[in-house]
Design an enzyme around this catalytic site. Structure first.
Site, PDB file in Angstrom:
ATOM      1  N   HIS A  77      -3.009   4.430  -2.079  1.00 20.67           N
ATOM      2  CA  HIS A  77      -2.137   4.523  -0.904  1.00 20.67           C
ATOM      3  C   HIS A  77      -0.698   4.125  -1.221  1.00 20.67           C
ATOM      4  CE1 HIS A  77      -5.755   4.970   1.435  1.00 20.67           C
ATOM      5  NE2 HIS A  77      -6.183   3.757   1.137  1.00 20.67           N
ATOM      6  N   GLU A 129      -0.800   3.590   3.501  1.00 21.76           N
ATOM      7  CA  GLU A 129       0.174   4.605   3.076  1.00 21.76           C
ATOM      8  C   GLU A 129       1.394   4.619   3.991  1.00 21.76           C
ATOM      9  OE1 GLU A 129       0.606   9.401   3.189  1.00 21.76           O
ATOM     10  OE2 GLU A 129      -1.368   8.637   2.606  1.00 21.76           O
ATOM     11  N   CYS A 198      -2.014  16.291   2.333  1.00 27.38           N
ATOM     12  CA  CYS A 198      -2.630  16.621   1.055  1.00 27.38           C
ATOM     13  C   CYS A 198      -3.441  17.914   1.163  1.00 27.38           C
ATOM     14  CB  CYS A 198      -3.540  15.467   0.631  1.00 27.38           C
ATOM     15  SG  CYS A 198      -4.560  15.820  -0.795  1.00 27.38           S
ATOM     16  N   SER A 227     -10.066   7.173   6.814  1.00 28.48           N
ATOM     17  CA  SER A 227      -9.356   8.015   7.777  1.00 28.48           C
ATOM     18  C   SER A 227      -9.715   9.486   7.613  1.00 28.48           C
ATOM     19  CB  SER A 227      -7.836   7.827   7.607  1.00 28.48           C
ATOM     20  OG  SER A 227      -7.119   8.701   8.445  1.00 28.48           O
ATOM     21  N   SER A 268     -12.952   9.724  -0.588  1.00 26.93           N
ATOM     22  CA  SER A 268     -13.266   8.446  -1.230  1.00 26.93           C
ATOM     23  C   SER A 268     -14.770   8.251  -1.395  1.00 26.93           C
ATOM     24  CB  SER A 268     -12.670   7.283  -0.425  1.00 26.93           C
ATOM     25  OG  SER A 268     -13.097   7.335   0.920  1.00 26.93           O
TER      26      SER A 268
END
Length: 293
Positions: A77, A129, A198, A227, A268
């Protein structure tokens, strides 16, 4: 039962680099610290903790003499320059594992601010982030998804001189960001939109929608605090299908009523975690697993 597995599953590049680097350092006997979870995945975090990864507590850098011979790992992040400067004074070594895509957003925001833009950030307050972006700027406005558009207009007009640049936290919902941006274009200022979400997470959004169209339910595998994983579950639910956001097979409800289910993961989530769920479904429901579904 047919089990359709999305093409994009498992770690993204940034998370894989962060996790594999920390594992390598720890295996070499190096003491490694991070500030908070390296990734938003409880299983991965617990595994790293067992290997020796430590979490830096508030004010510990001022008190712990061990840090001068330890390594600090900056998470994917990223962190603010002020915090990084402080950490470099305390630790013998700092390894920057900021995701390259996230790092590019930092540089973009800084360049735009120098050109006189008010930086409007679409993201979630408190997210690591977002805090790292805000820590690099002076003239910015953070807008969360629950925004009131009239207040947003008012706040922008109070802070902006002539130009507004809109960027996003990299893991936000792409369609929601574009909807937000289109509304800001109506304001009586020069507005430029930079799609900083992204592309990997956008691809997973698209796959979540396709699985929701094809299947009766979709299993979304990933950490409860992730998230981008929560976002995938919301996309499935908004498509009118059931979404099961789980971390392990034991969290699955009975699937006997379904003839087809989809499986997708957050960025993740390691593939081994997904494979355990696929093995469980294959065994319990004689599921036919179809990859790149």
């Amino acid at each position: 039962m047919k089990v359709y597995v999305a093409a994009a599953t498992g770690f993204c590049y940034g998370v894989n680099r962060a996790v594999s680097t920390c594992e390598r350092l720890l295996k070499n006997g190096i003491t490694v610290y991070t500030n908070g979870e390296l990734v938003h995945n409880e299983e991965v975090v617990e595994g790293l903790k067992k290997m020796g990864l430590k979490t830096l507590k508030d004010s510990e850098s001022d008190l712990n003499p061990e840090l001068s011979s330890s390594t600090f790992a900056i998470r994917a992040h990223g962190i603010s320059p002020l915090l990084e400067k402080s950490l470099r004074k305390s630790f013998g070594r700092v390894v920057d594992l900021t995701c390259p895509i996230v790092y590019n957003v930092f540089r973009l925001a800084e360049r735009l601010e120098k050109k006189g833009y008010l930086i409007v950030i679409y993201g979630r307050k408190g997210h690591a982030e977002v805090e790292a972006i805000c820590g690099r700027l002076k003239n910015y406005l953070l807008i969360e998804p629950s925004y009131d558009i009239k207040k947003v207009y008012s706040d922008i007009l109070k802070k902006a001189e002539e130009k507004v640049a809109i960027i996003s936290q990299t893991t936000m919902n792409h369609q929601e960001f574009m909807n937000f941006s289109s509304q800001i274009k109506n304001i009586d200022l020069e507005v430029e939109v930079f799609d900083t979400i992204c592309s990997v997470t956008v691809k997973r959004e698209e796959e979540a929608k396709k699985l929701a169209e094809k299947c009766e339910a979709v299993i979304v595998v990933g950490g409860k605090r992730s998230s981008n994983t929560k976002k995938l579950a919301c996309i499935v639910q908004n498509s009118g299908k059931k979404a099961f956001h789980i971390r392990k097979p034991e969290e699955l409800p009975l699937l006997s009523e379904f003839e087809s289910v989809g499986v997708i993961s957050g960025t993740s989530t390691p593939f081994v975690q997904i494979q355990r769920i696929l093995d469980y479904i294959e065994t319990k429901y004689e599921g036919e697993v179809i990859h790149n579904g």
